[in-house]
Scaffold this active site. Sequence first.
Site, PDB file in Angstrom:
ATOM      1  CG  ASN A 127      64.584 -62.021 -18.848  1.00 22.32           C
ATOM      2  OD1 ASN A 127      63.952 -62.418 -19.821  1.00 22.32           O
ATOM      3  ND2 ASN A 127      64.582 -62.671 -17.700  1.00 22.32           N
ATOM      4  CD  GLU A 150      60.725 -72.386 -23.001  1.00 17.67           C
ATOM      5  OE1 GLU A 150      59.898 -71.799 -23.697  1.00 17.67           O
ATOM      6  OE2 GLU A 150      61.678 -71.805 -22.460  1.00 17.67           O
ATOM      7  CB  CYS A 186      62.437 -66.097 -14.624  1.00 15.78           C
ATOM      8  SG  CYS A 186      63.070 -67.140 -15.920  1.00 15.78           S
ATOM      9  CD  GLU A 195      59.313 -72.432 -18.979  1.00 13.25           C
ATOM     10  OE1 GLU A 195      59.556 -72.308 -17.758  1.00 13.25           O
ATOM     11  OE2 GLU A 195      59.313 -73.540 -19.548  1.00 13.25           O
TER      12      GLU A 195
END
Length: 492
Positions: A163, A469, A295, A261
Site C-alpha cells: 500500500n 517508526e 493501516c 507495524e
Amino acid sequence: MPVTEKIELQDPTLLRDSLFIAGEWTPSSDDSRTVVTNPATGQVIAEVSMATAEDVQRAINFADSAFKSWAQMTAIARAKIMRNWFQLTLDNVEDLARILTSEQGKPLAEARAEIIYGAGFIEWYAEEGKRLYGETIPTNVVGRRLLTIRQPIGVTAAITPWNFPMAMIARKAGPALAAGCPMIIKPATDTPLSALAMAVLAERAGVPKGILSVIVGNPKIIGGKITSSSVIRALSFTGSTEVGKKLMADCAGTVKKVAMELGGNAPLIVFDDADIELAVNGVIASKFRNSGQTCVCANRILVQSSIHNEFIEALINAVAQLKVGNGLNDDTSQGPLINEMAIDKVHAHVEDALSGGGKLILGGKRASIGGTFYEPTIITNVNEDMLVSREETFGPLAGVIKFETEEEAIRIANATPFGLAAYFFTSDLGRTWRVGEALEAGVIGINTGLISYEGAPFGGIKESGVGREGSLHGIDEFLEIKYLCIDGLTEK
Ligand code: ADP
C-alpha cells in the site's frame, strides 16, 4: 507473459526487473519471474526475478561480510551517503511517482507525496545517526566507572506491504542504515518496482555493496530464510496482523528483535462540539486516501447524535466530489483497489452492513469503469456487530455509527483487539485531554486525519504491533545498548 504497458520515464534506468544482491543486479538463480500488473488497467508492466532460497542466502552472507565496515564508518560519513540518497530521491520524484502509481494504483499526487514523505525519513535519520549518544552512570563502587554505548544490532531485514511501496521501505532502511546496519528488503510481490528503483538510487548515492539488498520473491521462502537466519538480528515488518504474528513466532527461534507495524481498526469520533468542516476533511483524508487502503484509515466513524444528520449531509457533499479513475490521470482522487480480493472484501462488508440494518447513502458497488475500482461508499446506521466495525475494510467504505455520550464513544472505540491509530474531532480542551488519554491506540489524530511525519513516533499497541517508526525512537529497533563496567581504576 510479455510486458504490455510501458511506464514512460525521464530516466528509464530506474525501472529494474532483477534482484539487487551484493551490490549487483542479478537474475534469480533459477531464472523464475513474476508478473507485475498495473491495477488500473490490468496490463503487464514488468516481469521481475523471483529469488530462490539460495539467492536469499547469498544476500544474507554478503550483508554479513559488509556489516563491519559500514558500522565502523563515522556517522558523518554515512550521513553524507544517505543525504545523497535523499537528494537523488527528490530529484527523481516524478519518475518514482509514475512507477509507484503504475504498480500500485494511487493517484499521482498521492504517489508524489509518498515519495517526498519517504525521502524525509532518509534525511531525518541521516542526521539522527550523528546523535546516537550513550550515557555515563554514577558509579556504585569506588575505582569503577559505568557507561553505555549504542551499537548497530547487525544485519537487518524488512518485509513491506504494497500500500506504500516506497515509504514503508524508507521508514525502515533510513534508520537501519543510519544506525550502521545492512538491510535486506523484501517488498510486496505486487509492488516491487518502487523498491528496486530506490535501490538504483541508493547505489548511485554511494551506499556500499551489500548494505542494501532488494529481493523479490515467494514470501514464504524469503520469510523462512530471514526468520531462521542467525545472522539477521532484527526484522522490521509492516503488513497484516496474521502474517506479523507468524513472523514473530518464527523469529523466536533465533531471538531476533522484531518491529511490527500491523493492522488497525481506527475509530474516528466526531463530537457535538467539533468543527464539522474540519471533521469532514479529516474523514476524507483518513478514510479515502489511497482508496481506503492504509493501516491508519478511519475504519469506524462515530458521530454524536445531535450533529449526526448535519455531518452526514456535509460528508455526502465531500465524498460525491471524489473522482474515481486511473491514478495517472491528473483529475483522479480515487485509484483502483489493489486486486479482486480487495474488491470482494469491501463488497462483503457492504452487504453485511446492509443486511444488518445499515442504510446505504452513497456508492455500495463497483464503479462503472470496471476493473478493480469501487465507488466511494457511505453507510449509516452501522452497529458494533457488523463486519465493517470488527475488521479492517481496507477500501473506500465509510461506515457511520451514531452515539450519545463521550463514555459510549470511548467504549466503542476501544472495543477492538487493535490499537494503531484513532482520531477525534472536538473544540473542547478538557475533552481533548480526556479522550486523548483514554483511547487505546499508539497514534491519535485530534482535529486532523493526517498524522504521519518522520519526526514523530508511529506504531501500534495491543495487536497492532510492537516498536515504533520515525522520531528518535524509531532507530532503537536497529540498535543494542551495551553497558561497559570499567573496574580496577586507581583513585588518588
Ligand atoms: P497485505 O494485506 O498488506 O498484503 P501481508 O501481511 O499479506 O499484508 O503482506 C505484507 C508483506 O508480507 C508482503 O511483503 C508479503 O509478501 C509478506 N508476506 C506474506 N506472507 C508472508 C509469510 N508467510 N512470510 C513472510 N512474508 C510474508
